[in-house]
Design an enzyme around this catalytic site. Structure first.
Site, PDB file in Angstrom:
ATOM      1  N   ARG A 108       0.818  -1.237   0.000  1.00  0.00           N
ATOM      2  CA  ARG A 108       0.000   0.000   0.000  1.00  0.00           C
ATOM      3  C   ARG A 108       0.841   1.272   0.000  1.00  0.00           C
ATOM      4  NH1 ARG A 108      -2.911  -2.993   3.874  1.00  0.00           N
ATOM      5  NH2 ARG A 108      -4.679  -4.046   2.916  1.00  0.00           N
ATOM      6  N   LYS A 123       2.584  11.764 -10.844  1.00  0.00           N
ATOM      7  CA  LYS A 123       1.674  10.932 -11.651  1.00  0.00           C
ATOM      8  C   LYS A 123       2.392   9.645 -12.021  1.00  0.00           C
ATOM      9  CE  LYS A 123      -1.418  14.054 -14.158  1.00  0.00           C
ATOM     10  NZ  LYS A 123      -1.777  14.544 -15.504  1.00  0.00           N
ATOM     11  N   GLU A 135       7.699  18.488 -24.316  1.00  0.00           N
ATOM     12  CA  GLU A 135       7.136  18.922 -23.030  1.00  0.00           C
ATOM     13  C   GLU A 135       7.654  20.318 -22.664  1.00  0.00           C
ATOM     14  OE1 GLU A 135       4.762  17.118 -22.048  1.00  0.00           O
ATOM     15  OE2 GLU A 135       5.176  15.018 -22.512  1.00  0.00           O
ATOM     16  N   LYS A 178       6.738  23.528 -13.597  1.00  0.00           N
ATOM     17  CA  LYS A 178       5.794  22.430 -13.341  1.00  0.00           C
ATOM     18  C   LYS A 178       5.395  22.393 -11.866  1.00  0.00           C
ATOM     19  CE  LYS A 178       4.411  17.761 -13.964  1.00  0.00           C
ATOM     20  NZ  LYS A 178       4.515  16.469 -14.611  1.00  0.00           N
ATOM     21  N   GLU A 184      -4.904  17.380 -10.197  1.00  0.00           N
ATOM     22  CA  GLU A 184      -5.498  17.769 -11.493  1.00  0.00           C
ATOM     23  C   GLU A 184      -7.011  17.951 -11.427  1.00  0.00           C
ATOM     24  OE1 GLU A 184      -3.681  15.954 -15.045  1.00  0.00           O
ATOM     25  OE2 GLU A 184      -5.664  16.045 -15.935  1.00  0.00           O
ATOM     26  N   ARG A 227      -4.004  22.097 -13.164  1.00  0.00           N
ATOM     27  CA  ARG A 227      -3.020  21.155 -13.724  1.00  0.00           C
ATOM     28  C   ARG A 227      -3.428  20.634 -15.098  1.00  0.00           C
ATOM     29  NH1 ARG A 227       0.290  16.337 -10.478  1.00  0.00           N
ATOM     30  NH2 ARG A 227       1.458  15.627 -12.303  1.00  0.00           N
ATOM     31  N   ASN A 271      -1.885  19.238 -19.890  1.00  0.00           N
ATOM     32  CA  ASN A 271      -2.308  18.266 -20.907  1.00  0.00           C
ATOM     33  C   ASN A 271      -2.323  18.872 -22.305  1.00  0.00           C
ATOM     34  OD1 ASN A 271      -2.798  16.123 -19.118  1.00  0.00           O
ATOM     35  ND2 ASN A 271      -4.704  17.091 -18.482  1.00  0.00           N
ATOM     36  N   HIS A 316      -1.923  16.989 -25.608  1.00  0.00           N
ATOM     37  CA  HIS A 316      -1.916  15.560 -25.278  1.00  0.00           C
ATOM     38  C   HIS A 316      -3.140  14.804 -25.781  1.00  0.00           C
ATOM     39  CE1 HIS A 316       1.586  16.522 -22.941  1.00  0.00           C
ATOM     40  NE2 HIS A 316       1.716  15.283 -22.511  1.00  0.00           N
ATOM     41  N   HIS A 352      -1.738  11.891 -27.663  1.00  0.00           N
ATOM     42  CA  HIS A 352      -1.977  10.503 -27.242  1.00  0.00           C
ATOM     43  C   HIS A 352      -2.722   9.738 -28.333  1.00  0.00           C
ATOM     44  CE1 HIS A 352      -1.624  11.148 -22.580  1.00  0.00           C
ATOM     45  NE2 HIS A 352      -0.464  11.018 -23.172  1.00  0.00           N
ATOM     46  N   HIS A 391       6.348   9.589 -27.736  1.00  0.00           N
ATOM     47  CA  HIS A 391       5.415  10.414 -26.959  1.00  0.00           C
ATOM     48  C   HIS A 391       5.661  11.921 -27.172  1.00  0.00           C
ATOM     49  CE1 HIS A 391       2.842  11.650 -23.621  1.00  0.00           C
ATOM     50  NE2 HIS A 391       3.818  12.453 -23.258  1.00  0.00           N
TER      51      HIS A 391
HETATM   52  P1  NAD Z   1      11.311   6.175 -22.346  1.00  0.00           P
HETATM   53  O1  NAD Z   1      11.286   5.994 -20.895  1.00  0.00           O
HETATM   54  O2  NAD Z   1      10.775   5.061 -23.190  1.00  0.00           O
HETATM   55  O3  NAD Z   1      12.797   6.500 -22.789  1.00  0.00           O
HETATM   56  C1  NAD Z   1      13.078   6.704 -24.155  1.00  0.00           C
HETATM   57  C2  NAD Z   1      14.248   5.838 -24.623  1.00  0.00           C
HETATM   58  O4  NAD Z   1      15.467   6.397 -24.133  1.00  0.00           O
HETATM   59  C3  NAD Z   1      14.209   4.407 -24.127  1.00  0.00           C
HETATM   60  O5  NAD Z   1      14.616   3.557 -25.167  1.00  0.00           O
HETATM   61  C4  NAD Z   1      15.248   4.387 -23.011  1.00  0.00           C
HETATM   62  O6  NAD Z   1      15.832   3.119 -22.843  1.00  0.00           O
HETATM   63  C5  NAD Z   1      16.262   5.382 -23.520  1.00  0.00           C
HETATM   64  N1  NAD Z   1      17.063   6.070 -22.510  1.00  0.00           N
HETATM   65  C6  NAD Z   1      16.690   6.480 -21.282  1.00  0.00           C
HETATM   66  N2  NAD Z   1      17.676   7.202 -20.721  1.00  0.00           N
HETATM   67  C7  NAD Z   1      18.701   7.223 -21.584  1.00  0.00           C
HETATM   68  C8  NAD Z   1      19.990   7.822 -21.582  1.00  0.00           C
HETATM   69  N3  NAD Z   1      20.406   8.596 -20.573  1.00  0.00           N
HETATM   70  N4  NAD Z   1      20.791   7.640 -22.659  1.00  0.00           N
HETATM   71  C9  NAD Z   1      20.370   6.896 -23.720  1.00  0.00           C
HETATM   72  N5  NAD Z   1      19.148   6.334 -23.795  1.00  0.00           N
HETATM   73  C10 NAD Z   1      18.323   6.494 -22.739  1.00  0.00           C
HETATM   74  O7  NAD Z   1      10.507   7.478 -22.794  1.00  0.00           O
HETATM   75  P2  NAD Z   1      10.426   8.977 -22.231  1.00  0.00           P
HETATM   76  O8  NAD Z   1      10.289   9.822 -23.423  1.00  0.00           O
HETATM   77  O9  NAD Z   1      11.476   9.272 -21.236  1.00  0.00           O
HETATM   78  O10 NAD Z   1       9.030   8.966 -21.424  1.00  0.00           O
HETATM   79  C11 NAD Z   1       7.808   8.774 -22.084  1.00  0.00           C
HETATM   80  C12 NAD Z   1       6.795   8.275 -21.098  1.00  0.00           C
HETATM   81  O11 NAD Z   1       6.611   9.241 -20.068  1.00  0.00           O
HETATM   82  C13 NAD Z   1       5.423   8.013 -21.701  1.00  0.00           C
HETATM   83  O12 NAD Z   1       4.965   6.748 -21.290  1.00  0.00           O
HETATM   84  C14 NAD Z   1       4.549   9.105 -21.105  1.00  0.00           C
HETATM   85  O13 NAD Z   1       3.203   8.696 -20.953  1.00  0.00           O
HETATM   86  C15 NAD Z   1       5.226   9.346 -19.784  1.00  0.00           C
HETATM   87  N6  NAD Z   1       4.982  10.675 -19.213  1.00  0.00           N
HETATM   88  C16 NAD Z   1       4.572  10.740 -17.922  1.00  0.00           C
HETATM   89  C17 NAD Z   1       4.362  11.974 -17.323  1.00  0.00           C
HETATM   90  C18 NAD Z   1       3.977  12.043 -15.882  1.00  0.00           C
HETATM   91  O14 NAD Z   1       3.639  13.132 -15.410  1.00  0.00           O
HETATM   92  N7  NAD Z   1       4.046  10.965 -15.131  1.00  0.00           N
HETATM   93  C19 NAD Z   1       4.585  13.149 -18.061  1.00  0.00           C
HETATM   94  C20 NAD Z   1       5.001  13.046 -19.380  1.00  0.00           C
HETATM   95  C21 NAD Z   1       5.215  11.799 -19.951  1.00  0.00           C
HETATM   96  N1  GLY Z   2       2.463  15.633 -17.614  1.00  0.00           N
HETATM   97  C1  GLY Z   2       1.225  16.157 -17.169  1.00  0.00           C
HETATM   98  C2  GLY Z   2       1.134  16.260 -15.698  1.00  0.00           C
HETATM   99  O1  GLY Z   2       2.026  15.903 -14.973  1.00  0.00           O
HETATM  100  O2  GLY Z   2       0.128  16.698 -15.209  1.00  0.00           O
END
Ligand code: NAD
Ligand code: GLY
Length: 351
Positions: free
Chosen positions: A115, A137, A179, A217, A227, A231, A235, A238, A242, A253
């Site tokens: 939990r 998130k 972003e 942020k 949100e 917040r 989006n 998005h 998405h 993404h």
């Molecule tokens: P990712 O985590 O898939 O990383 C992208 C690629 O880069 C992967 O192949 C990874 O192995 C590689 N990588 C990571 N670090 C590296 C480094 N230092 N050097 C070389 N390669 C490296 O993708 P991302 O773009 O980081 O994140 C996208 C995800 O984030 C999506 O799923 C999206 O929904 C999510 N997201 C979440 C929030 C949130 O608020 N929680 C906000 C925006 C996006």
């Molecule tokens: N990436 C959108 C949020 O964190 O609200």
């Protein structure tokens, strides 16, 4: 070094965010005497495995297969199993070292295990440093919907080190720019810095702009951690972004977010009272950051995918957060048929 500290409104959860060089050397101290697990992906492990083991020699490491395709319940439960096998307790800590995919799954596993246990985020992509590691998130994709299953779970610590950006391929830098441009749509100072910067991919420039993005942020998350209102501005781009991701546009993404901002800014101009000159500058910024063709997707598939968006409140209608003028956004809701027409119109204009 820059440090931020946040206690989100109405919550007892405290989060510290530290931007500094050689952050891996801080991990041991951050974990303290607690039992822990490091969660990462196979690419990051290949690049930084030795450094992780040097920083935390006795801590088990679990690496998922890299990429959005594996951001699913199977990976989540595989991780939870590794946590149980490692004998983690309520006072243990999960270290999520990777991009947004690792951070989102790791954060969700930390929120579910017994939990809720502590989580340290160590973002290694630009996108994760400026956005996903900040704000609590967490999620996995499910039933064809992005981030359908998730929770809010603030990490206790986010360690941000610009050195990780050195190994990122340009495409991943572009994802982070998606972003950053989104933040720039609302934060005038970020917008001006981006507009004045010739080479948006320059690592020194990016390292400098990361803390500013985190500060922006946090200014939103502090006021609306769950949100319920403000917040929603985060989006921006998005809904369409998405949708394109789900419709198989073959873009990542962040690229989808850039295309989404481009499309939704054009739709805003048609449907709302906007500052057209400002939206034109925002579109130009998106196009500078993008190298792909923003029209290479199937309109019907994209429109159908937008119907699944979590922001939609009524069947058959698509809700978007759109920019209207510097620092201002609005919600735009279109009936499905009109959204599909708009997607097709903007696509034609951009061809
Ligand atoms: P990712 O985590 O898939 O990383 C992208 C690629 O880069 C992967 O192949 C990874 O192995 C590689 N990588 C990571 N670090 C590296 C480094 N230092 N050097 C070389 N390669 C490296 O993708 P991302 O773009 O980081 O994140 C996208 C995800 O984030 C999506 O799923 C999206 O929904 C999510 N997201 C979440 C929030 C949130 O608020 N929680 C906000 C925006 C996006
Ligand atoms: N990436 C959108 C949020 O964190 O609200």
């Amino acid at each position: 070094m820059r440090t931020f500290s946040v206690t989100a409104k109405g919550s007892a959860e405290k989060c510290r965010i530290v931007c500094r060089a050689r952050a891996l050397s801080q991990l041991k101290e951050a974990v303290g005497g607690r039992s822990a697990i490091v969660f990462t992906d196979e690419n990051v492990l290949r690049l930084y495995g030795r450094a992780i083991r040097r920083a935390l020699p006795d801590v088990p490491v679990y690496a998922m297969r890299a990429g959005e395709n594996f951001k699913n319940p199977q990976t989540l439960f595989d991780l939870l199993q590794k946590m149980a096998e490692a004998g983690l307790k309520r006072n243990s800590v999960l270290v999520a070292l990777g991009g947004g995919v690792v951070g989102d799954i790791g954060g969700l596993a930390a929120s579910l295990y017994m939990r809720g246990i502590a989580c340290i985020q160590m973002p290694t992509t630009l996108l994760a440093q400026v956005d996903s590691s900040v704000g609590g998130k967490t999620a996995v994709d499910f039933c064809g919907v992005k981030n359908l299953v998730g929770a809010f779970h603030q990490p206790e610590l986010v360690l941000v080190d610009p050195a990780f950006l050195r190994t990122l391929p340009p495409r991943e830098i572009r994802c982070g720019l998606g972003e950053i441009v989104k933040h720039g749509a609302f934060d005038g100072e970020i917008f001006d810095r981006l507009a004045a910067q010739e080479d948006l991919f320059d690592l020194k420039f990016l390292a400098g702009i990361v803390p500013e993005n985190i500060a922006y942020k946090l200014s939103v998350v502090r006021r609306d951690p769950h949100e319920t209102g403000l917040r929603k501005c985060l989006n921006l781009g998005h809904t369409t972004g998405h949708a394109l991701e789900l419709a198989g546009a073959n873009l990542s993404h962040g690229e989808c977010v850039l295309v989404g901002v481009l499309y939704e800014a054009r739709m805003a101009r048609t449907h709302l009272d906007c500052d057209g000159e400002y939206l034109g500058r925002l579109e130009a910024l998106c196009r500078r950051a993008l190298s792909c063709d923003p029209a290479s997707f199937d309109v019907a598939a994209g429109a159908n995918a937008a119907l699944l968006d979590k922001k939609n409140t009524a069947a058959g209608r698509v809700v978007m957060t759109v920019p209207v003028r510097r620092g201002e956004y609005a919600m735009l809701e279109l009936p499905f048929a009109e959204y599909e027409r708009e997607l097709a119109r903007v696509r034609r204009e951009l061809c």
